[in-house]
Structures are given as structure tokens and as C-alpha cells.
Write a protein that holds these residues in place. Structure first.
Motif, PDB file in Angstrom:
ATOM      1  N   PRO A 213      48.342-103.749   9.300  1.00  0.00           N
ATOM      2  CA  PRO A 213      49.439-102.818   9.635  1.00  0.00           C
ATOM      3  C   PRO A 213      50.079-102.257   8.077  1.00  0.00           C
ATOM      4  N   GLY A 214      50.555-101.143   8.168  1.00  0.00           N
ATOM      5  CA  GLY A 214      51.364-100.652   6.941  1.00  0.00           C
ATOM      6  C   GLY A 214      51.798 -99.370   7.363  1.00  0.00           C
ATOM      7  N   ASN A 215      52.407 -98.713   6.387  1.00  0.00           N
ATOM      8  CA  ASN A 215      53.033 -97.327   6.360  1.00  0.00           C
ATOM      9  C   ASN A 215      51.704 -96.283   6.811  1.00  0.00           C
ATOM     10  N   GLU A 216      51.930 -95.223   7.456  1.00  0.00           N
ATOM     11  CA  GLU A 216      51.287 -94.337   8.024  1.00  0.00           C
ATOM     12  C   GLU A 216      51.203 -93.209   6.821  1.00  0.00           C
ATOM     13  N   LEU A 217      49.940 -92.595   6.449  1.00  0.00           N
ATOM     14  CA  LEU A 217      49.750 -91.646   5.650  1.00  0.00           C
ATOM     15  C   LEU A 217      50.330 -90.329   6.191  1.00  0.00           C
ATOM     16  N   PHE A 218      50.198 -90.154   7.382  1.00  0.00           N
ATOM     17  CA  PHE A 218      50.614 -89.034   8.305  1.00  0.00           C
ATOM     18  C   PHE A 218      51.318 -89.540   9.865  1.00  0.00           C
ATOM     19  N   PRO A 219      52.417 -88.923  10.104  1.00  0.00           N
ATOM     20  CA  PRO A 219      53.263 -89.517  11.196  1.00  0.00           C
ATOM     21  C   PRO A 219      52.561 -88.597  12.519  1.00  0.00           C
ATOM     22  N   LEU A 220      51.982 -89.666  13.228  1.00  0.00           N
ATOM     23  CA  LEU A 220      51.480 -89.327  14.594  1.00  0.00           C
ATOM     24  C   LEU A 220      52.226 -88.608  15.549  1.00  0.00           C
ATOM     25  N   THR A 221      53.437 -88.861  15.389  1.00  0.00           N
ATOM     26  CA  THR A 221      54.522 -88.182  16.366  1.00  0.00           C
ATOM     27  C   THR A 221      54.279 -86.775  16.023  1.00  0.00           C
ATOM     28  N   LEU A 222      54.184 -86.122  14.912  1.00  0.00           N
ATOM     29  CA  LEU A 222      54.319 -84.794  14.651  1.00  0.00           C
ATOM     30  C   LEU A 222      52.919 -84.079  15.218  1.00  0.00           C
TER      31      LEU A 222
ATOM     32  N   ILE B  86      41.010 -82.254   9.004  1.00  0.00           N
ATOM     33  CA  ILE B  86      42.560 -81.770   9.449  1.00  0.00           C
ATOM     34  C   ILE B  86      43.116 -80.475   8.702  1.00  0.00           C
ATOM     35  N   VAL B  87      43.020 -80.319   7.236  1.00  0.00           N
ATOM     36  CA  VAL B  87      43.289 -79.237   6.797  1.00  0.00           C
ATOM     37  C   VAL B  87      42.561 -77.940   7.237  1.00  0.00           C
TER      38      VAL B  87
ATOM     39  N   LEU C 158      48.859 -88.005  -2.856  1.00  0.00           N
ATOM     40  CA  LEU C 158      48.537 -86.794  -1.901  1.00  0.00           C
ATOM     41  C   LEU C 158      49.533 -86.913  -0.549  1.00  0.00           C
ATOM     42  N   GLU C 159      50.021 -88.101  -0.677  1.00  0.00           N
ATOM     43  CA  GLU C 159      50.516 -88.303   0.654  1.00  0.00           C
ATOM     44  C   GLU C 159      51.733 -87.449   1.021  1.00  0.00           C
ATOM     45  N   ALA C 160      52.753 -87.002   0.164  1.00  0.00           N
ATOM     46  CA  ALA C 160      53.606 -85.884   0.416  1.00  0.00           C
ATOM     47  C   ALA C 160      52.900 -84.786   0.888  1.00  0.00           C
ATOM     48  N   GLY C 161      52.024 -84.239  -0.200  1.00  0.00           N
ATOM     49  CA  GLY C 161      51.380 -83.011   0.036  1.00  0.00           C
ATOM     50  C   GLY C 161      50.687 -82.763   1.524  1.00  0.00           C
ATOM     51  N   ILE C 162      49.835 -84.062   1.815  1.00  0.00           N
ATOM     52  CA  ILE C 162      49.341 -83.787   3.249  1.00  0.00           C
ATOM     53  C   ILE C 162      50.217 -83.655   4.373  1.00  0.00           C
ATOM     54  N   ARG C 163      51.443 -84.086   4.421  1.00  0.00           N
ATOM     55  CA  ARG C 163      52.507 -83.881   5.204  1.00  0.00           C
ATOM     56  C   ARG C 163      52.981 -82.586   4.986  1.00  0.00           C
ATOM     57  N   ILE C 164      53.350 -81.944   3.868  1.00  0.00           N
ATOM     58  CA  ILE C 164      53.755 -80.609   3.595  1.00  0.00           C
ATOM     59  C   ILE C 164      52.796 -79.531   4.357  1.00  0.00           C
TER      60      ILE C 164
ATOM     61  N   GLU D 104      50.197 -77.925  -3.151  1.00  0.00           N
ATOM     62  CA  GLU D 104      49.529 -78.918  -2.568  1.00  0.00           C
ATOM     63  C   GLU D 104      48.037 -78.588  -2.006  1.00  0.00           C
ATOM     64  N   LEU D 105      47.971 -77.484  -1.513  1.00  0.00           N
ATOM     65  CA  LEU D 105      46.653 -77.294  -0.762  1.00  0.00           C
ATOM     66  C   LEU D 105      45.486 -77.419  -1.471  1.00  0.00           C
TER      67      LEU D 105
END
Length: 233
Positions: free
Chosen positions: A94-103, A138-139, A215-221, A188-189
Motif C-alpha cells: 500500500p502507498g500513495n496513489e499516482l492518480f486518484p481513482l475517485t476522479l 490513459i492519456v 510526472l506525478e503532478a503532470g499526469i493529474r493535470i 506536461e503533455l
């Protein structure tokens, strides 16, 4: 959940905006992060079950949720966690998610949720090339969805009617006047395209954790921006 309800109640009493840069807004944002990470630890069930739980988590911790809706969702979430999900098996690492599944859940597209789960899971397990390839998929899908939503899909198809490869998709997306892309998305793209190509096609390249972390912030953005362009969130 009770903490989130309490924070929302205190914010209303003190006339503070939960979406603003204040104690209550920042506290709720941190609770949302904690809830997303906790959700990742137990989300090994079917996509349908995962989607249902994520749909309850989102309004409980979202700043714009009405008081009644927040309370109703918190009660349903509490019931679900104490019954069906009580015996859920934790993730291996377990650990921090790279991208929030809730979104992703907001899109209503189960295939996107499944890809996001694989991307996050690959990151947690240390399979960084696999993570980058899922990120690339995904992109690519988000870009296509955006063009289709604006009824301009022909701009990204070849003479045979097939969609262009990712490099061309990115170039067309960055120069498409129908999209009002943020400055950060434009920056970021191309980076996401590069890491995806290297992991998928680079003969001697192997992605490392540091490559993905950058790229963590970039993938979310980027994904959130194009999902909005596609009218999915």
C-alpha cells in the motif's frame, strides 16, 4: 468521515469556503488525500464494487458538496465499509496513489477506471515501465474522448479512418483551438508522451521510480484537463 463532516460543519458556522485557502479547506483537502490512499488499500474487489465505493468517497470529501448530500453519502459509505468491505484484503504494497481513482470514477467509464487501477498498481509494485505504458494509454484515450466530444474526431484520423498514433495526437491536441488547455497541461503533455514511448518502445530503456515521480503532478493535470474537455468530469 466524521472528521470531514465536522470540518464542513465548522466551516459553515465560521463562514469559511471549503474550496478556499484556509484552515478548513486545507484540512478537508488533506482528509481527501488520506481517504483516497485508504481506498487504494482495499480496492481489490470488482470494478463495479470499486466504482460504487469511490462514488461515495468523492462527495464526502469534496469541497462543493451540499451539507445534506455529504451527510447522506457519509452514512452510506460507513455502512459499506462496516459490512461488505470490512473483510477486504489490503494491497501487497500500500502507498500513495499516482492518480486518484475517485476522479476517474466520475467519468462513468469502467475501462478508464480499470486502466487507472493498473497504472496505480504497477507504481505501487515497482513495475515502472508497466506504469508508464498504462499512463500512455490513459492519456491517449483522454485525448480521443476530447476530440470526439467536440465533434472534431476527423482531425485525428488518417485516410483510412483510423486514429493517429500518440505523437500526432499530442501535436494536434496542443494546437487545437477548440480546447482551452492550461499552461501546465501544455507543458506536461509532451513529457508524458516521451516516457510512454520510451517504456513501450525503448530497446534499452527501463523506467525508474524517479522518472514516474517527476510526472506525478503532470499526469493529474493532463488527464483531468482532457477529461473536462471531453465533458466526462
Amino acid at each position: 468521515m466524521q472528521t470531514a463532516l465536522s470540518i464542513a460543519k465548522k466551516a459553515r458556522r465560521n463562514r469559511k469556503n471549503l474550496a478556499g485557502d484556509n484552515f478548513y479547506g486545507n484540512k478537508l483537502a488533506q482528509l481527501r488525500i488520506d481517504a483516497t490512499n485508504a481506498f487504494a488499500d482495499i480496492s481489490d474487489s470488482s470494478v463495479g464494487d470499486t466504482s460504487a465505493l469511490a462514488e461515495l468517497i468523492e462527495p464526502v470529501f469534496a469541497a462543493a458538496t451540499s451539507p445534506k448530500h455529504r451527510t447522506d453519502c457519509a452514512r452510506e459509505l460507513s455502512h459499506a465499509l462496516q459490512t461488505k468491505w470490512r473483510q477486504a484484503r489490503p494491497r501487497t504494497h500500500p502507498g500513495n496513489e499516482l492518480f486518484p481513482l475517485t476522479l476517474i470514477t466520475q467519468t462513468g467509464r469502467r475501462y478508464l477506471l480499470k486502466l487507472a487501477e493498473q497504472m496505480n498498481g504497477s507504481y505501487r509494485e515497482g513495475w515502472y515501465d508497466a506504469c508508464a505504458v498504462m499512463m500512455r494509454r490513459i492519456v491517449e484515450i483522454a485525448l480521443i474522448e476530447a476530440f470526439e466530444h467536440h465533434n472534431i474526431a476527423d482531425k485525428i484520423k488518417d485516410k483510412g479512418g483510423d486514429y493517429l498514433q500518440l505523437s500526432d495526437l499530442v501535436d494536434r491536441a496542443l494546437n487545437e483551438p477548440a480546447f482551452r488547455l492550461g499552461r501546465n497541461t501544455k507543458r506536461e503533455l509532451p513529457k508524458l508522451r516521451t516516457i510512454g514511448h520510451l517504456s513501450a518502445h525503448g530497446r534499452s530503456f527501463t523506467a525508474q521510480k524517479a522518472d514516474i515521480d517527476k510526472l506525478e503532478a503532470g499526469i493529474r493535470i493532463v488527464i483531468e484537463d482532457f477529461l473536462r474537455q471531453a465533458g466526462l468530469v
